[in-house]
Motif scaffolding. Structure first.
Motif, PDB file in Angstrom:
ATOM      1  N   ASN A   1      -6.437  -4.081  -5.696  1.00  0.00           N
ATOM      2  CA  ASN A   1      -6.399  -2.474  -6.500  1.00  0.00           C
ATOM      3  C   ASN A   1      -6.342  -3.043  -8.173  1.00  0.00           C
ATOM      4  O   ASN A   1      -6.304  -1.885  -8.422  1.00  0.00           O
ATOM      5  CB  ASN A   1      -5.886  -1.866  -5.123  1.00  0.00           C
TER       6      ASN A   1
ATOM      7  N   THR B   1       0.783  -1.526  -0.114  1.00  0.00           N
ATOM      8  CA  THR B   1      -0.117   0.380  -0.079  1.00  0.00           C
ATOM      9  C   THR B   1       1.117   1.467  -0.545  1.00  0.00           C
ATOM     10  O   THR B   1       2.116   1.130   0.200  1.00  0.00           O
ATOM     11  CB  THR B   1      -0.724   0.266   1.166  1.00  0.00           C
TER      12      THR B   1
ATOM     13  N   SER C   1      -5.757  -1.010  -1.165  1.00  0.00           N
ATOM     14  CA  SER C   1      -6.463   0.811  -0.648  1.00  0.00           C
ATOM     15  C   SER C   1      -6.438   0.817   0.392  1.00  0.00           C
ATOM     16  O   SER C   1      -6.843  -0.304   0.958  1.00  0.00           O
ATOM     17  CB  SER C   1      -7.444   0.901  -2.327  1.00  0.00           C
ATOM     18  N   SER C   2      -6.407   2.109   0.586  1.00  0.00           N
ATOM     19  CA  SER C   2      -6.521   2.914   2.067  1.00  0.00           C
ATOM     20  C   SER C   2      -8.487   2.142   1.887  1.00  0.00           C
ATOM     21  O   SER C   2      -8.796   1.586   3.296  1.00  0.00           O
ATOM     22  CB  SER C   2      -6.924   4.063   2.479  1.00  0.00           C
TER      23      SER C   2
ATOM     24  N   LYS D   1       2.153   2.866  -5.210  1.00  0.00           N
ATOM     25  CA  LYS D   1       1.385   0.936  -4.982  1.00  0.00           C
ATOM     26  C   LYS D   1       1.485  -0.453  -6.394  1.00  0.00           C
ATOM     27  O   LYS D   1       1.659  -1.035  -6.004  1.00  0.00           O
ATOM     28  CB  LYS D   1       0.834   0.714  -3.790  1.00  0.00           C
TER      29      LYS D   1
ATOM     30  N   THR E   1       0.019   5.969  -0.787  1.00  0.00           N
ATOM     31  CA  THR E   1      -0.554   6.704  -2.038  1.00  0.00           C
ATOM     32  C   THR E   1      -0.072   6.982  -3.151  1.00  0.00           C
ATOM     33  O   THR E   1      -1.314   6.771  -3.880  1.00  0.00           O
ATOM     34  CB  THR E   1       0.057   7.974  -0.773  1.00  0.00           C
TER      35      THR E   1
ATOM     36  N   LYS F   1      -4.132   3.233   6.048  1.00  0.00           N
ATOM     37  CA  LYS F   1      -2.543   1.908   5.703  1.00  0.00           C
ATOM     38  C   LYS F   1      -2.318   1.265   6.036  1.00  0.00           C
ATOM     39  O   LYS F   1      -1.828   0.981   6.482  1.00  0.00           O
ATOM     40  CB  LYS F   1      -1.526   4.309   4.900  1.00  0.00           C
TER      41      LYS F   1
END
Length: 460
Positions: A147, A114, A170-171, A119, A116, A209
């Motif tokens: 993701n 993960t 992802s978050s 990734k 921002t 995260k």
């Protein structure tokens, strides 16, 4: 464990997009009584596929039937703030993410990644390294999912204990995890993004995260970016029983048991011994941010017992990810680069930093409350012209236009490419790096990038 969680239980899946449909099929196949609820109209063929799988459903809104369940599973696009989710929580129902539910069925070790930014590249790169390593191991597979566009729920039943699953997470997917436990977790960076989903609370976004390693324990490993303060503090505080593998490039010393740079060479360090891997300039991917991505892939692969020569070969031969600093072609001496996946300011910062020649920047789309301040010095130093596109065109021009020699506004991608070609000089780069989502003009960033690529290729 699976029969207790799913068999004969009533499960409501909230969200009928790709991941929602995938987890609904998975739970139904495991013996659950599954009900899918979606607020929008069904896409073509969806109802027939759900009928064939024995899944009940509703479209066009969420009724009380959705709460007649033992637990809910959320598709990644469904936020916790959604009314149906809040009603379920008030009623005391368990709520799980799709990635959590899929993990109940996984006996293979998981490498979960993960961050921002980066990734997708790191997930693809790690998968490439492991597939190279397993090329001579018949029957051992590497599954790359999450993701990145291939739902975990669609492939988890194919994973054998001897395989490795590499997940981009992802978050959104890390909200509502309960027992999800990767063998290796990787946290690349955390910067403000998707804050609308988290009531504009950066701490809540960061915590999502951090959930990637919350269930790890003895025998597991956390790979994290020591140069990122938000990542470092949480990883080092939480990683008591887990193995810790920091990576850093801003200091001369290589982190203990981790990876870093020394004299422009990538170095892995284990048991307090340096293990030089390769010169930095032999990496296939350009840019400082891709050094972090490559370090993360290298450390993860070493944890999975991949030899250095395989890692070296893989990092130097990787061909990259579509829509992420993807070199389309060179026309009249100008390099055209598709970075449509750069949907936030930090991603554009990394992209601009990756080139040492003048840039014509195409940016804009649906703004997510961007603060362009950090981009201004790079635009001032490196960008010859800014071409602003989409809903946020006026904002882009107001924030960045004065930093470049010239700026233009375009109403279509065709006009943006035409204006960029006119502004560029031989040896320049025309870079599509929007800093915004694509939903003002396109279905997704892939559609936007494909349009850019197609228009550029017609110049040849």
């Amino acid at each position: 464990m699976i029969s207790e969680k799913v068999h004969t239980k009533r499960a409501t899946v909230v969200g009928g997009a790709r991941s929602g449909r995938a987890v609904a099929r998975l739970l139904a196949e495991a013996g659950g009584k599954v009900f899918l609820t979606e607020q929008d109209a069904p896409s073509g063929g969806t109802e027939a596929a759900l009928n064939a799988a024995g899944i009940e459903y509703e479209f066009g809104g969420h009724t009380a039937d959705a709460l007649d369940a033992d637990f809910l599973v959320l598709s990644p696009g469904v936020p916790t703030q959604a009314t149906i989710v809040q009603r379920a929580l008030r009623a005391g129902l368990a709520v799980y993410s799709e990635i959590e539910a899929a993990s109940w069925f996984c006996d293979a070790p998981i490498v979960a990644i993960t961050g921002t930014n980066g990734k997708t590249t790191t997930t693809s790169l790690t998968g490439h390294v492991l597939r190279t390593a397993f090329a001579d191991a018949p029957g051992r597979e590497v599954i790359v999912a999450g993701n990145i566009g291939y739902p975990f729920s669609d492939c988890v039943l194919d994973a054998e204990p001897t395989d490795v699953v590499v997940l981009e997470v992802s978050s959104f997917q890390l909200d509502h995890v309960d027992t999800f436990r990767p063998r290796v977790s990787v946290v690349l960076n955390i910067t403000p993004d998707h804050l609308g989903r988290y009531d504009h609370d950066f701490g809540a976004y960061a915590q999502a995260k951090h959930n990637i390693f919350c269930n790890q324990g003895e025998g597991d490993v956390v790979v994290y970016n020591r140069d990122d303060g938000d990542v470092r503090g949480a990883a080092e505080q939480a990683a008591v029983e887990q193995g810790v593998r920091p990576m850093a490039i801003t200091r001369k010393e290589v982190p203990a048991a981790g990876a870093g740079l020394r004299d422009d060479r990538i170095v892995l360090r284990t048991d307090e011994e340096d293990d030089p891997l390769m010169p930095q300039n032999e990496l296939a991917l350009r840019g400082r941010h891709n050094v972090y991505n490559s370090l993360a892939a290298a450390v993860s692969a070493r944890v999975m017992e991949v030899e250095n020569d395989v890692i070296r070969e893989s990092l130097s031969g990787f061909e990259g990810v579509p829509h992420r600093l993807e070199e389309v072609c060179t026309v009249d001496g100008v390099l055209y680069v598709n970075d449509s996946k750069a949907t936030n300011v930090n991603a554009v910062w990394y992209a601009l930093e990756s080139f040492d020649r003048p840039i014509v920047l195409i940016a804009g789309g649906r703004d997510k409350g961007n603060d362009y301040t950090d981009l201004k010095p790079l635009v001032r130093d490196q960008v010859r012209a800014v071409v602003a596109l989409g809903e946020s065109a006026e904002t882009v021009i107001r924030e960045l236009g004065a930093e470049a020699d010239v700026h233009h506004r375009a109403d279509t991608m065709e006009a943006a490419v035409r204006q960029a070609r006119h502004a560029a000089q031989p040896a320049d780069v025309v870079l599509l790096s929007p800093a915004c989502s694509s939903f003002d003009m396109y279905e997704n960033y892939e559609d936007r990038g494909d349009t850019f690529r197609r228009l550029v290729e017609t110049m040849l």
